[in-house]
Design a protein around this motif. Sequence first.
Motif, PDB file in Angstrom:
ATOM      1  N   SER A 193      40.521  13.400   2.885  1.00  0.00           N
ATOM      2  CA  SER A 193      40.200  11.668   1.735  1.00  0.00           C
ATOM      3  C   SER A 193      40.918  11.013   0.471  1.00  0.00           C
ATOM      4  CB  SER A 193      38.814  11.632   1.402  1.00  0.00           C
ATOM      5  OG  SER A 193      37.947  12.183   1.903  1.00  0.00           O
ATOM      6  N   LEU A 194      41.074  11.901   0.236  1.00  0.00           N
ATOM      7  CA  LEU A 194      42.659  11.367  -1.633  1.00  0.00           C
ATOM      8  C   LEU A 194      43.703  10.641  -0.355  1.00  0.00           C
ATOM      9  CD1 LEU A 194      41.922  14.169  -4.118  1.00  0.00           C
ATOM     10  CD2 LEU A 194      41.753  11.123  -4.269  1.00  0.00           C
ATOM     11  N   LEU A 195      44.176  11.800   0.675  1.00  0.00           N
ATOM     12  CA  LEU A 195      45.615  11.687   1.277  1.00  0.00           C
ATOM     13  C   LEU A 195      45.363  10.337   2.030  1.00  0.00           C
ATOM     14  CD1 LEU A 195      48.466  11.910   3.058  1.00  0.00           C
ATOM     15  CD2 LEU A 195      47.279  13.404   4.576  1.00  0.00           C
ATOM     16  N   ILE A 196      44.295   9.653   2.843  1.00  0.00           N
ATOM     17  CA  ILE A 196      44.014   8.188   3.191  1.00  0.00           C
ATOM     18  C   ILE A 196      44.545   7.034   1.862  1.00  0.00           C
ATOM     19  CG2 ILE A 196      42.975   6.729   4.308  1.00  0.00           C
ATOM     20  CD1 ILE A 196      41.505   9.115   5.279  1.00  0.00           C
ATOM     21  N   ILE A 197      43.733   7.773   0.878  1.00  0.00           N
ATOM     22  CA  ILE A 197      44.171   6.978  -0.333  1.00  0.00           C
ATOM     23  C   ILE A 197      45.066   6.609  -1.047  1.00  0.00           C
ATOM     24  CG2 ILE A 197      43.312   6.110  -2.987  1.00  0.00           C
ATOM     25  CD1 ILE A 197      40.183   7.341  -1.834  1.00  0.00           C
ATOM     26  N   PHE A 198      45.647   7.700  -0.721  1.00  0.00           N
ATOM     27  CA  PHE A 198      47.162   7.692  -1.029  1.00  0.00           C
ATOM     28  C   PHE A 198      48.309   6.788  -0.564  1.00  0.00           C
ATOM     29  CE2 PHE A 198      46.662  12.105  -3.569  1.00  0.00           C
ATOM     30  CZ  PHE A 198      46.310  11.955  -4.655  1.00  0.00           C
ATOM     31  N   LEU A 200      26.193  19.903   4.260  1.00  0.00           N
ATOM     32  CA  LEU A 200      26.646  19.839   3.294  1.00  0.00           C
ATOM     33  C   LEU A 200      28.067  19.048   3.894  1.00  0.00           C
ATOM     34  CD1 LEU A 200      25.771  22.575   0.669  1.00  0.00           C
ATOM     35  CD2 LEU A 200      24.788  20.064   1.188  1.00  0.00           C
ATOM     36  N   TYR A 201      29.026  19.715   4.521  1.00  0.00           N
ATOM     37  CA  TYR A 201      30.206  19.129   5.102  1.00  0.00           C
ATOM     38  C   TYR A 201      29.974  17.500   5.234  1.00  0.00           C
ATOM     39  CZ  TYR A 201      32.208  23.582   6.538  1.00  0.00           C
ATOM     40  OH  TYR A 201      33.000  24.762   5.587  1.00  0.00           O
ATOM     41  N   GLY A 202      29.145  16.877   6.261  1.00  0.00           N
ATOM     42  CA  GLY A 202      28.639  15.694   6.659  1.00  0.00           C
ATOM     43  C   GLY A 202      28.171  14.980   5.034  1.00  0.00           C
ATOM     44  N   ILE A 203      27.555  15.029   4.112  1.00  0.00           N
ATOM     45  CA  ILE A 203      27.299  14.620   2.937  1.00  0.00           C
ATOM     46  C   ILE A 203      29.081  14.282   2.343  1.00  0.00           C
ATOM     47  CG2 ILE A 203      25.925  14.852   0.186  1.00  0.00           C
ATOM     48  CD1 ILE A 203      24.245  16.255   1.789  1.00  0.00           C
ATOM     49  N   SER A 204      29.587  15.422   2.077  1.00  0.00           N
ATOM     50  CA  SER A 204      30.634  15.384   2.001  1.00  0.00           C
ATOM     51  C   SER A 204      31.823  14.174   2.746  1.00  0.00           C
ATOM     52  CB  SER A 204      31.983  16.391   1.388  1.00  0.00           C
ATOM     53  OG  SER A 204      33.033  16.949   0.746  1.00  0.00           O
ATOM     54  N   ALA A 205      31.712  14.101   3.420  1.00  0.00           N
ATOM     55  CA  ALA A 205      32.051  13.456   4.100  1.00  0.00           C
ATOM     56  C   ALA A 205      32.232  11.308   4.245  1.00  0.00           C
ATOM     57  CB  ALA A 205      32.473  13.407   5.944  1.00  0.00           C
ATOM     58  N   ILE A 206      30.775  11.845   3.838  1.00  0.00           N
ATOM     59  CA  ILE A 206      30.253  10.596   3.147  1.00  0.00           C
ATOM     60  C   ILE A 206      30.926   9.805   2.693  1.00  0.00           C
ATOM     61  CG2 ILE A 206      27.930   8.983   3.151  1.00  0.00           C
ATOM     62  CD1 ILE A 206      26.887  11.106   5.074  1.00  0.00           C
ATOM     63  N   PHE A 207      30.771  11.022   1.332  1.00  0.00           N
ATOM     64  CA  PHE A 207      31.036   9.893  -0.128  1.00  0.00           C
ATOM     65  C   PHE A 207      32.925   9.916  -0.013  1.00  0.00           C
ATOM     66  CE2 PHE A 207      27.477  12.535  -1.896  1.00  0.00           C
ATOM     67  CZ  PHE A 207      27.585  11.342  -3.056  1.00  0.00           C
ATOM     68  N   GLY A 208      33.102  11.171   1.153  1.00  0.00           N
ATOM     69  CA  GLY A 208      35.227  10.924   1.441  1.00  0.00           C
ATOM     70  C   GLY A 208      35.323   8.692   2.029  1.00  0.00           C
ATOM     71  N   ILE A 209      34.182   8.567   3.010  1.00  0.00           N
ATOM     72  CA  ILE A 209      34.627   7.682   3.893  1.00  0.00           C
ATOM     73  C   ILE A 209      34.373   6.709   2.914  1.00  0.00           C
ATOM     74  CG2 ILE A 209      33.590   6.507   5.845  1.00  0.00           C
ATOM     75  CD1 ILE A 209      33.016   9.511   7.085  1.00  0.00           C
ATOM     76  N   PHE A 210      33.293   6.413   2.048  1.00  0.00           N
ATOM     77  CA  PHE A 210      32.852   5.396   1.064  1.00  0.00           C
ATOM     78  C   PHE A 210      33.505   4.475   0.425  1.00  0.00           C
ATOM     79  CE2 PHE A 210      30.867   4.642  -2.576  1.00  0.00           C
ATOM     80  CZ  PHE A 210      30.198   3.324  -2.465  1.00  0.00           C
ATOM     81  N   ALA A 211      35.024   6.227  -0.867  1.00  0.00           N
ATOM     82  CA  ALA A 211      35.746   5.519  -1.191  1.00  0.00           C
ATOM     83  C   ALA A 211      36.719   5.374  -0.462  1.00  0.00           C
ATOM     84  CB  ALA A 211      36.583   7.023  -1.739  1.00  0.00           C
ATOM     85  N   VAL A 212      36.676   5.659   0.966  1.00  0.00           N
ATOM     86  CA  VAL A 212      38.143   5.231   1.246  1.00  0.00           C
ATOM     87  C   VAL A 212      37.523   3.739   1.263  1.00  0.00           C
ATOM     88  CG1 VAL A 212      39.623   4.806   3.167  1.00  0.00           C
ATOM     89  CG2 VAL A 212      39.530   7.213   2.349  1.00  0.00           C
TER      90      VAL A 212
END
Length: 411
Positions: free
Chosen positions: A186-191, A312-324
Amino acid sequence: MWGDIAIAFVLAFVVAFVTTPYTIKLADKIGAVDIPKDKRRMRKKAMPKFGGPAVILGFVVSSIYLLIVMNIEHTINLFGIEQYGIKLLGFLAGILVVAAFCIVDDIKTIKPITKLIGQTIGAIIVVASGIRIEGITLPFLNFPEIHEITSIILTLIWIIIVTNSINLIDGLDGLSSGISIISAVSLLIIFVLNGSSMISIVLITALAGALVGFLPYNFSPAKTFLGDTGSNFLGFALAVISILGSAKTYTAAVIVLPLIVLGLPIFDTFMAIVRRIIRGKSIKAVFKADKGHLHHKLVAKGYNQKQAVLILYGISAIFGIFAVILFDSGIWTALSFLLIVLVAIAAGYKNFWPKRTGKERYECLQCKYIYNPKFGNEKAGIKPGTPFSELPENWVCPVCGQSKDMFEINE
């Protein structure tokens, strides 16, 4: 750029994947083994917990090799005005300090306050090298530049919080390593979208690659654990790289976006602190481990380890996609995405809720032993007809000694 990203990922993956088996053997020789001593542990069998050095080695080898090559080819300038060379040395020195404290903890066990001291020293070294949160820009909170002392304190707090967040959520096979992979991607995509420095892109890619190389040994049923060395390194690295990757043209990315990406472990840590203070009625209680983390609650609801980790992977992915989406498309698009996800979960969560009749057969993830309620387990005093849910908490697999949490329904 994409060629460099590919090299950083593949090299880190190969090094971590190849060296992890050696850390498993080394763990037995030096005593870095997790031996269950209380009910909080999900496993009842000793497990090597020295996978961290393999992840660190994969990350360091890939990062240093690629950054040196890129500097020689003048793709980046490690000794330019930004002084990335000094910052990189400070980052690596901080990793060494944190790792040194945690290696001792993995072998001999040290007090939580001692580990906190190690984390603080590592964070101070990073700040002294010039890596700092220099400003925050939000719709209702605009501080493009903040006082130097405020910058130092804010950076230290951020690094320590994220380091401990990843460490505390490391309670199930593959949980912290998988969540860290999702956060890193997620951070890589944002960077990349943000036009961040190549050094931060290389570092976050190398971190993701090293974790992907380690995950096959760590996912359920695990052959080894990260240990405190690995989990502390992951949090420390994510915290520092998130600062390096935030371009000054978008300073909100320093805190807000990484905070969202790492929302799951940070929330779990915050709730753990509040819960422990309330129950223990003192600040000292914060350092006392308990069985109230999110993964513990999911297992208590009836999910097995693998199911709890995937949720918990799924929840974490939702957070990451939301940030992107928030970064690329704005707040309203991000909120509409979140609303759709919440509606979908509300509409279909009952289909994924554990349903138990007491007649299912259960298979041990470790040795494939089948527990059939029809026959019970008479050698352990379990009468025929005893549902799996009614087995004693201290019951273990009669073949390999794993706990109930390591069993899943055999269809």
